[in-house]
Design a protein around this motif. Structure first.
Motif, short mmCIF file in Angstrom:
data_model
loop_
_atom_site.label_atom_id
_atom_site.label_comp_id
_atom_site.label_asym_id
_atom_site.label_seq_id
_atom_site.Cartn_x
_atom_site.Cartn_y
_atom_site.Cartn_z
N VAL A 1 -11.78 -7.58 4.71
CA VAL A 1 -10.53 -8.22 5.08
C VAL A 1 -10.04 -7.71 6.43
O VAL A 1 -9.67 -8.51 7.31
N CYS A 2 -10.06 -6.40 6.62
CA CYS A 2 -9.50 -5.82 7.85
C CYS A 2 -10.39 -6.06 9.07
O CYS A 2 -9.91 -6.00 10.21
N ALA A 3 -11.66 -6.35 8.85
CA ALA A 3 -12.51 -6.72 9.98
C ALA A 3 -12.04 -8.04 10.59
O ALA A 3 -12.10 -8.24 11.81
N ALA A 4 -11.57 -8.94 9.74
CA ALA A 4 -11.06 -10.22 10.22
C ALA A 4 -9.61 -10.14 10.67
O ALA A 4 -9.19 -10.87 11.58
N LEU A 5 -8.84 -9.24 10.02
CA LEU A 5 -7.41 -9.12 10.30
C LEU A 5 -7.09 -7.64 10.54
O LEU A 5 -6.47 -6.98 9.69
N PRO A 6 -7.49 -7.08 11.68
CA PRO A 6 -7.35 -5.63 11.90
C PRO A 6 -5.91 -5.12 11.88
O PRO A 6 -5.68 -3.95 11.57
N ASP A 7 -4.93 -5.98 12.16
CA ASP A 7 -3.54 -5.53 12.15
C ASP A 7 -3.07 -5.12 10.76
O ASP A 7 -2.07 -4.41 10.62
N LEU A 8 -3.79 -5.54 9.73
CA LEU A 8 -3.37 -5.21 8.37
C LEU A 8 -3.59 -3.74 8.03
O LEU A 8 -3.00 -3.24 7.07
N ARG A 9 -4.44 -3.05 8.78
CA ARG A 9 -4.74 -1.65 8.46
C ARG A 9 -3.50 -0.77 8.47
O ARG A 9 -3.39 0.18 7.71
N ALA A 10 -2.56 -1.08 9.35
CA ALA A 10 -1.39 -0.24 9.51
C ALA A 10 -0.20 -0.71 8.68
O ALA A 10 0.89 -0.13 8.78
N GLN A 11 -0.37 -1.70 7.85
CA GLN A 11 0.76 -2.26 7.12
C GLN A 11 0.71 -1.88 5.64
O GLN A 11 -0.33 -1.50 5.10
N VAL A 12 1.86 -2.01 5.00
CA VAL A 12 1.98 -1.72 3.57
C VAL A 12 1.48 -2.92 2.78
O VAL A 12 1.86 -4.07 3.04
N TRP A 13 0.62 -2.65 1.78
CA TRP A 13 0.10 -3.70 0.90
C TRP A 13 0.90 -3.66 -0.41
O TRP A 13 0.79 -2.72 -1.18
N SER B 1 0.19 -22.13 4.44
CA SER B 1 -0.64 -22.27 5.64
C SER B 1 -1.74 -21.21 5.64
O SER B 1 -1.45 -20.02 5.53
N PRO B 2 -3.00 -21.61 5.78
CA PRO B 2 -4.10 -20.64 5.77
C PRO B 2 -4.17 -19.86 7.08
O PRO B 2 -3.78 -20.37 8.14
N VAL B 3 -4.68 -18.64 6.99
CA VAL B 3 -4.82 -17.79 8.17
C VAL B 3 -6.28 -17.40 8.38
O VAL B 3 -6.80 -17.47 9.49
N ALA B 4 -6.95 -16.95 7.33
CA ALA B 4 -8.34 -16.53 7.44
C ALA B 4 -8.97 -16.54 6.06
O ALA B 4 -8.27 -16.54 5.03
N GLY B 5 -10.29 -16.56 6.03
CA GLY B 5 -10.99 -16.52 4.76
C GLY B 5 -12.36 -15.89 4.93
O GLY B 5 -12.92 -15.88 6.03
N GLY B 6 -12.88 -15.35 3.83
CA GLY B 6 -14.18 -14.71 3.87
C GLY B 6 -14.84 -14.75 2.51
O GLY B 6 -14.52 -15.60 1.68
N ASP B 7 -15.75 -13.81 2.28
CA ASP B 7 -16.50 -13.77 1.04
C ASP B 7 -15.58 -13.38 -0.12
O ASP B 7 -15.23 -12.21 -0.29
N ASN B 8 -15.16 -14.37 -0.91
CA ASN B 8 -14.30 -14.18 -2.08
C ASN B 8 -12.91 -13.63 -1.73
O ASN B 8 -12.29 -12.94 -2.54
N TRP B 9 -12.41 -13.94 -0.54
CA TRP B 9 -11.04 -13.58 -0.20
C TRP B 9 -10.47 -14.61 0.76
O TRP B 9 -11.21 -15.34 1.42
N LEU B 10 -9.15 -14.65 0.83
CA LEU B 10 -8.49 -15.46 1.84
C LEU B 10 -7.11 -14.89 2.14
O LEU B 10 -6.56 -14.08 1.37
N ALA B 11 -6.57 -15.31 3.27
CA ALA B 11 -5.22 -14.93 3.68
C ALA B 11 -4.45 -16.19 4.02
O ALA B 11 -4.98 -17.11 4.65
#
Length: 280
Positions: A19-31, A84-94
């Motif tokens: 997930v973070c490879a596609a959306l690197p800004d998520l690394r620093a955020q609270v999940w 609204s979709p943002v990104a998607g990958g192997d068995n995940w999406l944002a």
């Protein structure tokens, strides 16, 4: 659609890396884990929702396809029917987070919502095609139904060929955000090109309403839904096929109950009553 216990919200390092490879800004955020899902794991991360799919949790009636969900969101972007979709990958999406609560009241808004969806363009939709018509529906359900706990097979007249529509595939109360004035559909992991009566039966299903809202629809709520859905030919076909459509949902409930899933035994009872009521 459902699992024996709520899914663990643990994310493995491998999943996080994808997930973070596609959306690197998520690394620093609270999940922040989001409640409500019975199968897939979902988090709010800033303005986004991150959803990890568990394909093995699919059932015969409800696939669980991340790729199909991402495609559906892209096709519906700008319609107000889906996030609204943002990104998607192997068995995940944002996708973009949508403010609001799961649907509890205002059935008229859902009639309008499904009518708008079923009127969307269908040219080259890359989705599954579920069985349509009484013969095909019955033949498919008989391959997986646990008949020991089901009412007798309903006899319904043959239905005419239908114009296929864009279906959500699982429009239960837990997959709708909003109430009286405006609503939107989430959890698009089982979209289809099929007969609109499938979506109608699932929304009107007393078993599904019990599982996801806590109570079945009242007669007034059903009437409000039908009035705003408005497509007389589709509603007439639903009335014709209702005993079989609700028998199939009962078969799903029976299968889940036999596997130990919470709430499905009571949902099965309510759905069996719907089968009987649709034949009287």
């Amino acid at each position: 659609m459902t699992a024996l216990t709520p899914p663990s919200l643990h994310m493995s390092p491998r999943e996080a890396a994808h997930v973070c490879a596609a959306l690197p800004d998520l690394r620093a955020q609270v999940w922040q884990p989001l409640a409500g899902g019975r199968v897939n794991r979902v988090w709010r991360v800033g303005a986004l929702v991150i959803k990890l799919h568990h394909p093995a949790a699919a059932s015969p009636l409800f696939p669980n396809d991340a790729g199909a969900e991402y495609t559906a969101l892209r096709l519906l972007e700008g319609t107000g029917l889906a996030p609204s979709p943002v990104a998607g990958g192997d068995n995940w999406l944002a996708y973009r987070f949508v403010e609001g609560q799961p649907w509890r009241q205002g059935a008229a808004s859902i009639g309008r919502l499904l009518a708008q969806l079923h009127g969307q363009p269908t040219t080259a939709l890359p989705f599954r095609r579920p069985p349509t018509g009484n013969t095909a529906i019955l033949a498919d359900a008989m391959t997986w139904a646990v008949r020991q706990t089901l009412p007798p097979l309903p006899q319904v007249p043959a239905s005419a060929p239908v114009r296929l529509s864009f279906l959500h595939g699982d429009p239960v109360a837990g997959n709708i955000i909003g109430n009286d004035d405006k609503a939107l559909l989430i959890d698009w992991q089982c979209p289809a090109l099929g007969d609109p009566v499938d979506d109608i039966a699932l929304f009107l299903s007393p078993g599904m309403q019990l599982l996801y809202r806590g109570s079945r629809l009242s007669a007034d709520e059903i009437a409000a839904f039908r009035a705003t859905y408005g497509m007389a030919d589709v509603l007439a076909r639903y009335d014709l096929l209702a005993p079989l459509l609700h028998w199939r949902i009962a078969a799903h409930c029976a299968l889940r109950a036999s596997q130990g899933h919470d709430g499905y035994a009571e949902a099965l009872d309510h759905e069996c009553r719907a089968v009987h009521a649709a034949q009287t």
